[in-house]
Design a protein around this motif. Structure first.
Motif, PDB file in Angstrom:
ATOM      1  N   UNK A   1      41.192  45.761  17.629  1.00 17.11           N
ATOM      2  CA  UNK A   1      41.241  44.369  17.173  1.00 17.11           C
ATOM      3  C   UNK A   1      40.180  44.078  16.112  1.00 17.11           C
ATOM      4  N   UNK A   2      40.508  43.175  15.198  1.00 16.82           N
ATOM      5  CA  UNK A   2      39.540  42.711  14.199  1.00 16.82           C
ATOM      6  C   UNK A   2      38.402  41.999  14.923  1.00 16.82           C
ATOM      7  N   UNK A   3      38.760  41.233  15.933  1.00 16.00           N
ATOM      8  CA  UNK A   3      37.777  40.549  16.768  1.00 16.00           C
ATOM      9  C   UNK A   3      37.156  41.593  17.718  1.00 16.00           C
ATOM     10  N   UNK A   4      35.943  42.004  17.379  1.00 20.31           N
ATOM     11  CA  UNK A   4      35.332  43.133  18.098  1.00 20.31           C
ATOM     12  C   UNK A   4      34.981  42.795  19.555  1.00 20.31           C
ATOM     13  N   UNK A   5      35.074  41.517  19.919  1.00 20.51           N
ATOM     14  CA  UNK A   5      34.804  41.172  21.328  1.00 20.51           C
ATOM     15  C   UNK A   5      35.981  41.590  22.224  1.00 20.51           C
ATOM     16  N   UNK A   6      37.121  41.886  21.584  1.00 23.88           N
ATOM     17  CA  UNK A   6      38.286  42.320  22.372  1.00 23.88           C
ATOM     18  C   UNK A   6      38.285  43.841  22.492  1.00 23.88           C
TER      19      UNK A   6
END
Ligand code: NDP
Ligand SMILES: O=C1OC[C@@H](O)[C@H](O)[C@H]1O
Length: 359
Positions: A292-297
């Motif tokens: 994911x682009x959102x690294x928290x995922x």
């Protein structure tokens, strides 16, 4: 209920051995509700057929109590115990051999590419309809568990967001220049060339990862291509097909016999995530990762580990479809095979690659 399918294997060669391996592994699975019995191996020579049975370990103990025999082609076609033939010979023989199988009342699974071109494929499909027999091109890639999961992520769950671009590559350096020009990989008379042999998988990814529909219902698209023809053997060992769908999605679909491809043979880019696929062979998509682009995922990772080469998935799917009285696969329907053949026909036409059988 156990479904049993009785197979004839035509061509005692490389890929037939890999296919048979999966049927035998499946047969010793006590849980399996589908069984595949190998009745006969059709080969140009009895000794070659016998060697095949021995070297691939076909025994009564893993073949549902049946002793596989070997037959030369004419007897093989007439063998009434065979329900379905797996055709594992070079491309240029497929048309004649599939015709013989259908004419003799057998269902057919024929290795990819089904024929050299869409016109010949259409003729086989028409014959399957007349004979009311199952016919499918063996693009086994489409049947892997990973593919079903990935398509769910792309098209149903929209895990990648909006998908815009695909890079798919099947490249394998088989040191072309050192090989005799009489081999399947080089001989134009045997249908050699990267597009038909391995480019077909890159095109397949361009279909299954960019479009949720199949064949006659597919999203309209256009293609452009570049094939580099070898000055000696006159076939393409490097092939690039660009595909652009009406909805703007694009694919860069490449193949080469000169270089080794990247570990990730597929990279699919979406607004929210990137999908990468890897395995030892781009035809068998065993593993994938969605980052994911959102690294928290956390990434989503799938890895397949078992003793199968992967042919069992298409074989089991066919067993179920035949058991239901179908003559066409719902995973790879005839119109989808024709569509892919059409893409490859156009690429060859754009680049001047005509097989002698087409002249
Ligand atoms: N799904 C996949 O991943 C793969 C699919 N394939 C496909 O399978 C097909 C066969 O490939 P592969 O197994 O590598 O081929 P092989 O070169 O191993 O040949 C297979 C068999 O075809 C027959 N044959 C081969 N060459 C000739 C010839 N010149 N004249 C007459 N018969 C011949 C022989 O059968 P016999 O026993 O009668 O002598 C031979 O054993 C191709 O269409 C290829 O595209 C290939 C590799 C992987
Ligand atoms: O289908 C195929 O996949 C693997 C390749 O090595 C082979 O040449 C081709 O026929």
């Amino acid at each position: 209920m156990t479904i049993t399918l009785n197979w004839g294997i035509l061509g005692a060669g490389n890929i037939s051995g890999q296919f048979v391996h999966d049927l035998l592994v499946n047969n010793v699975d006590p849980e399996g509700s589908i069984k595949h019995t190998i009745i006969s191996v059709g080969s140009s020579s009895a000794s070659k057929g016998e060697d095949f049975i021995k070297s691939n370990g076909i025994k009564t103990s893993n073949n549902n109590g049946v002793e596989a025999i070997t037959e030369e082609y004419d007897d093989f076609y007439k063998n009434g115990k065979i329900d379905i033939v797996y055709v594992g010979t070079p491309h240029t023989f497929h048309k004649e051999q599939v015709t013989q199988c259908l004419e003799n009342g057998k269902h057919v699974l024929v290795e990819k590419p089904i024929t050299l071109n869409a016109k010949d494929a259409r003729e086989l499909i028409e014959l399957a309809k007349v004979k009311n027999k199952f016919l499918m091109e063996g693009v086994w890639t489409r049947f892997f568990p990973s593919v079903e999961l990935i398509r769910e992520h792309i098209f149903e769950k929209k895990t990648l967001g909006e998908v815009y671009k695909l890079f798919a590559d099947f490249s394998m350096n088989f040191e072309v220049e050192k090989l005799p020009t009489s081999l399947r990989g080089r001989d134009i008379k045997l249908g050699a060339g990267a597009t038909l042999d391995i480019g077909i998988y890159s095109v397949t990814y361009g279909r299954i990862l960019l479009d949720d529909k199949l064949g006659e219902n597919s999203t309209p698209f256009d293609t452009k291509s570049f094939l580099s023809l070898d000055p000696t053997d006159k076939v393409d060992h490097d092939s690039t097909i660009l595909i652009k769908y009406e909805n703007g999605k694009q694919g860069i679909l490449t193949s080469s016999n000169h270089t080794n491809g990247p570990d990730s043979f597929v990279r699919l880019e979406g607004t929210e995530a990137v999908l990468e696929m890897w395995s030892d062979n781009p035809a068998r998509p065993k593993n994938f990762k969605i980052t994911f682009t959102d690294k928290s995922k956390s990434p989503i990772v799938f890895e397949e580990k078992n003793d199968y080469n992967g042919f069992i998935y298409e074989a089991n799917s066919i067993a179920k479809e035949i058991n239901e009285g179908k003559i066409e696969s719902s995973v790879l329907p005839w119109s989808e095979t024709l569509l892919v053949m059409g893409i490859m026909d156009k690429a060859r036409l754009e680049n001047g690659l005509i097989y002698p059988q087409e002249k």
